[in-house]
Design a protein around this motif. Sequence first.
Motif, short mmCIF file in Angstrom:
data_model
loop_
_atom_site.label_atom_id
_atom_site.label_comp_id
_atom_site.label_asym_id
_atom_site.label_seq_id
_atom_site.Cartn_x
_atom_site.Cartn_y
_atom_site.Cartn_z
N PRO A 101 0.82 -1.23 0.00
CA PRO A 101 0.00 0.00 0.00
C PRO A 101 0.85 1.27 0.00
O PRO A 101 0.41 2.30 -0.51
CB PRO A 101 -0.82 -0.13 1.28
CG PRO A 101 -0.87 -1.59 1.56
CD PRO A 101 0.45 -2.13 1.10
N ALA A 153 -3.18 -4.59 -4.01
CA ALA A 153 -2.65 -4.20 -2.71
C ALA A 153 -3.79 -4.14 -1.71
O ALA A 153 -4.88 -3.65 -2.03
CB ALA A 153 -1.96 -2.84 -2.79
N ASN A 154 -3.56 -4.69 -0.52
CA ASN A 154 -4.60 -4.65 0.54
C ASN A 154 -5.92 -5.24 0.08
O ASN A 154 -6.99 -4.68 0.34
CB ASN A 154 -4.81 -3.22 1.04
CG ASN A 154 -3.97 -2.93 2.26
OD1 ASN A 154 -3.15 -3.74 2.67
ND2 ASN A 154 -4.16 -1.74 2.83
#
Length: 246
Positions: A8, A42-43
């Motif tokens: 992130p 991401a995430n």
Amino acid sequence: MYNFFITPENILDNKATISGKDYNHILNVLRLKVGDQILISANDKSHLCKIDSFDEQNVFCEIIEKDYQDTNLPIEIYLFQGLPKSDKMELIIQKAVELGAHAVIPVQTERSVVKIEPKKIKAKTERWQAIAESAGKQSKRTSIPKIYDTLSFTDALDKAKTLDLFILPYENAHGMQDTKDALSKIKSGMKVGVMIGSEGGFSQKEIDLALTIGAKTISLGKRILRTETASITALSMLMLYAETFL
């Protein structure tokens, strides 16, 4: 479309930066160019991006569409896999990731022919984790499933106790009704574990221990399946059932 995992911290507003081994892969292997579109994850989020520029260490991208697609299942599936012979574990991990497993937990069962020396566990886990990452990119996962260090059977059961449901495909299960009953207990948001034996299956002692922590035995059909086939069959069944919640 190619998919890459980043942290992130490498996303700022509508800009994303890719570096490390993926930089070399994008530039020198895939030979992507400015203007080409890729996916970044991401995430647990997937974003559609366009390559803006390169420098000597980084690929700079513009995020065109955030939350581009969600490939996550509405349940978390944990595959407890009895250590198989040869390189079958690599195939099982690859297919488990493609089918949506949240994590794979290698288990040293009583009848596992393969015995991993403690000093080699870390190296094995790193190798298997790399396979999971590659499979995650190929199947456009939004996160990389975790590959645990190899656990003993009792330690695996301790982990299984933390889940909402733990199922055990077993050749002596009483027909498909047990399978239907177990699946009917699955709800969106649950953590579900499934344990597959190695080539020799489970010992009666292991079955009894699993039952004491509330494991539900199920059937995968009348035929005796190879361990890799059983893993893929069980995960496919859970994936298809989970998809009904979407």
